[in-house]
Design a protein around this motif. Structure first.
Motif, PDB file in Angstrom:
ATOM      1  N   GLN A  67       0.818  -1.216   0.000  1.00 44.99           N
ATOM      2  CA  GLN A  67       0.000   0.000   0.000  1.00 44.99           C
ATOM      3  C   GLN A  67       0.857   1.273   0.000  1.00 44.99           C
ATOM      4  N   SER A  68       1.944   1.283   0.735  1.00 41.92           N
ATOM      5  CA  SER A  68       2.785   2.487   0.762  1.00 41.92           C
ATOM      6  C   SER A  68       3.466   2.676  -0.605  1.00 41.92           C
ATOM      7  N   PHE A  69       3.787   1.559  -1.265  1.00 41.07           N
ATOM      8  CA  PHE A  69       4.331   1.626  -2.627  1.00 41.07           C
ATOM      9  C   PHE A  69       3.282   2.251  -3.552  1.00 41.07           C
ATOM     10  N   ALA A  70       2.027   1.806  -3.409  1.00 45.78           N
ATOM     11  CA  ALA A  70       0.935   2.328  -4.255  1.00 45.78           C
ATOM     12  C   ALA A  70       0.813   3.838  -4.115  1.00 45.78           C
ATOM     13  N   GLU A  71       0.953   4.347  -2.894  1.00 49.36           N
ATOM     14  CA  GLU A  71       0.804   5.792  -2.662  1.00 49.36           C
ATOM     15  C   GLU A  71       1.872   6.587  -3.407  1.00 49.36           C
ATOM     16  N   ARG A  72       3.053   5.981  -3.567  1.00 58.41           N
ATOM     17  CA  ARG A  72       4.124   6.650  -4.337  1.00 58.41           C
ATOM     18  C   ARG A  72       3.942   6.416  -5.834  1.00 58.41           C
ATOM     19  N   ALA A  73       3.505   5.195  -6.187  1.00 56.47           N
ATOM     20  CA  ALA A  73       3.479   4.777  -7.596  1.00 56.47           C
ATOM     21  C   ALA A  73       2.366   5.432  -8.401  1.00 56.47           C
ATOM     22  N   VAL A  74       1.162   5.551  -7.816  1.00 57.78           N
ATOM     23  CA  VAL A  74       0.000   6.008  -8.598  1.00 57.78           C
ATOM     24  C   VAL A  74       0.208   7.401  -9.201  1.00 57.78           C
ATOM     25  N   PRO A  75       0.671   8.403  -8.423  1.00 57.13           N
ATOM     26  CA  PRO A  75       0.892   9.732  -9.034  1.00 57.13           C
ATOM     27  C   PRO A  75       1.958   9.697 -10.136  1.00 57.13           C
ATOM     28  N   LEU A  76       2.986   8.857  -9.940  1.00 60.35           N
ATOM     29  CA  LEU A  76       4.053   8.765 -10.952  1.00 60.35           C
ATOM     30  C   LEU A  76       3.547   8.069 -12.214  1.00 60.35           C
ATOM     31  N   LEU A  77       2.712   7.047 -12.044  1.00 62.88           N
ATOM     32  CA  LEU A  77       2.100   6.372 -13.194  1.00 62.88           C
ATOM     33  C   LEU A  77       1.233   7.351 -13.985  1.00 62.88           C
ATOM     34  N   ARG A  78       0.443   8.144 -13.249  1.00 59.46           N
ATOM     35  CA  ARG A  78      -0.451   9.111 -13.901  1.00 59.46           C
ATOM     36  C   ARG A  78       0.360  10.113 -14.727  1.00 59.46           C
ATOM     37  N   GLU A  79       1.435  10.599 -14.119  1.00 61.70           N
ATOM     38  CA  GLU A  79       2.311  11.577 -14.788  1.00 61.70           C
ATOM     39  C   GLU A  79       2.945  10.969 -16.043  1.00 61.70           C
ATOM     40  N   ALA A  80       3.440   9.723 -15.915  1.00 62.01           N
ATOM     41  CA  ALA A  80       4.086   9.048 -17.053  1.00 62.01           C
ATOM     42  C   ALA A  80       3.078   8.771 -18.165  1.00 62.01           C
ATOM     43  N   ALA A  81       1.870   8.324 -17.807  1.00 61.35           N
ATOM     44  CA  ALA A  81       0.828   8.019 -18.800  1.00 61.35           C
ATOM     45  C   ALA A  81       0.445   9.276 -19.568  1.00 61.35           C
ATOM     46  N   GLN A  82       0.359  10.406 -18.865  1.00 59.47           N
ATOM     47  CA  GLN A  82      -0.006  11.664 -19.507  1.00 59.47           C
ATOM     48  C   GLN A  82       1.109  12.141 -20.436  1.00 59.47           C
ATOM     49  N   THR A  83       2.365  11.974 -20.011  1.00 56.51           N
ATOM     50  CA  THR A  83       3.503  12.383 -20.851  1.00 56.51           C
ATOM     51  C   THR A  83       3.541  11.559 -22.133  1.00 56.51           C
ATOM     52  N   ILE A  84       3.322  10.229 -22.000  1.00 56.16           N
ATOM     53  CA  ILE A  84       3.297   9.357 -23.182  1.00 56.16           C
ATOM     54  C   ILE A  84       2.155   9.784 -24.111  1.00 56.16           C
ATOM     55  N   SER A  85       1.000  10.080 -23.530  1.00 58.13           N
ATOM     56  CA  SER A  85      -0.166  10.525 -24.307  1.00 58.13           C
ATOM     57  C   SER A  85       0.162  11.808 -25.091  1.00 58.13           C
ATOM     58  N   ASP A  86       0.782  12.759 -24.393  1.00 55.95           N
ATOM     59  CA  ASP A  86       1.133  14.042 -25.036  1.00 55.95           C
ATOM     60  C   ASP A  86       2.089  13.815 -26.213  1.00 55.95           C
ATOM     61  N   GLU A  87       3.081  12.921 -25.992  1.00 52.36           N
ATOM     62  CA  GLU A  87       4.069  12.650 -27.056  1.00 52.36           C
ATOM     63  C   GLU A  87       3.413  11.932 -28.236  1.00 52.36           C
ATOM     64  N   LEU A  88       2.504  11.001 -27.955  1.00 47.65           N
ATOM     65  CA  LEU A  88       1.799  10.277 -29.011  1.00 47.65           C
ATOM     66  C   LEU A  88       0.955  11.197 -29.868  1.00 47.65           C
ATOM     67  N   ASN A  89       0.327  12.158 -29.203  1.00 47.18           N
ATOM     68  CA  ASN A  89      -0.606  13.027 -29.905  1.00 47.18           C
ATOM     69  C   ASN A  89       0.048  14.261 -30.524  1.00 47.18           C
ATOM     70  N   HIS A  90       1.354  14.426 -30.257  1.00 47.73           N
ATOM     71  CA  HIS A  90       2.046  15.560 -30.880  1.00 47.73           C
ATOM     72  C   HIS A  90       3.233  15.107 -31.727  1.00 47.73           C
ATOM     73  N   SER A  91       3.332  13.768 -31.880  1.00 44.00           N
ATOM     74  CA  SER A  91       4.467  13.277 -32.664  1.00 44.00           C
ATOM     75  C   SER A  91       4.155  13.311 -34.144  1.00 44.00           C
TER      76      SER A  91
END
Length: 251
Positions: free
Chosen positions: A227-251
């Motif tokens: 659970q403590s891992f999840a608290e660190r991981a979820v915001p980082l996953l969200r940030e990474a997913a959004q960055t990948i999305s931005d790159e996909l849609n502007h590439s």
């Protein structure tokens, strides 16, 4: 049909319209089904299909239905490799910050296919081979992707692919899966709770606005991925997913 691009070549636009219509129909259609889905005249559809059959991008089945052809697989594999290459820096960042293996997968013919992985440096770690296919209902990435789709589409995918239970913790029936997907939509991420492999937990998140349904995940032993891992991981996953999305849609 998508809006015509200015200066586009009409026959090319028509070919891709037909390929996308066949894909949307589950990979195979009759001539009359195609005709009712597009405003193209029947002789034009027939001529384009015949050309695509000759080239191997479409094949005609014995029952006279038209299906996606084997030459498209090579194009898809190349595109998947490029998608994986684009995501790798974000996956590496997740591994550097969280210490666990990071993956990316896309939906491909009712299964997920892993297109990128950056492994953890731990000796005991999660390992998935790039190119491996897995069922959607028993993987974190698969459930994150399914949660982006409507229930009817999910039912179709699962009915076609089946729901084998990889572990005693795997979801084995459609109603339980739909309940889990409802929870994933509310929470914003999925959890593979030892459903693919006993002793391994995975947190996954869909890549928003991806041209093909895609998700990223971090996974590792339940002793570390808690659970403590999840608290660190979820915001980082969200940030990474959004960055990948931005790159996909502007590439």
């Amino acid at each position: 049909m998508a809006e015509k691009a200015p200066g586009g070549v009409q026959s090319v636009e028509r070919v891709f319209e037909l390929l996308e219509l066949i894909t949307d129909a589950g990979g195979e259609v009759t001539l009359s089904e195609l005709s009712s889905s597009t405003e193209l005249p029947l002789p034009t559809i027939h001529r384009l299909l015949r050309t695509l059959v000759t080239l191997g991008y479409i094949r005609q089945l014995p029952n006279r239905r038209y299906a996606l052809g084997p030459r498209l697989i090579r194009l898809g594999e190349g595109a998947n490799q490029q998608l994986g290459a684009l995501a790798r820096p974000q996956l590496k960042s997740l591994v550097d910050r969280l210490g666990e293996t990071a993956n990316m997968a896309v939906l491909d013919s009712d299964m997920v296919i892993y297109v990128a992985q950056v492994p953890s440096l731990h000796s005991m770690r999660m390992f998935t081979e790039v190119g491996r296919r897995a069922h959607t209902h028993a993987t974190g990435v698969g459930k994150a992707i399914l949660a982006q789709l409507d229930d009817e589409t999910v039912r179709g995918i699962v009915q076609r692919s089946g729901m084998p239970v990889a572990t005693p913790k795997s979801i084995g029936d459609i109603e339980s899966l739909l309940q889990d997907l409802k929870l994933i939509r509310e929470r914003g991420y999925s959890i593979d709770e030892e459903e693919q492999e006993i002793g391994v937990r995975c947190f996954a998140m869909a890549v928003p606005n991806s041209p093909t349904p895609a998700a990223i995940s971090v996974s590792g032993p339940v002793s570390r991925v808690d659970q403590s891992f999840a608290e660190r991981a979820v915001p980082l996953l969200r940030e990474a997913a959004q960055t990948i999305s931005d790159e996909l849609n502007h590439s």
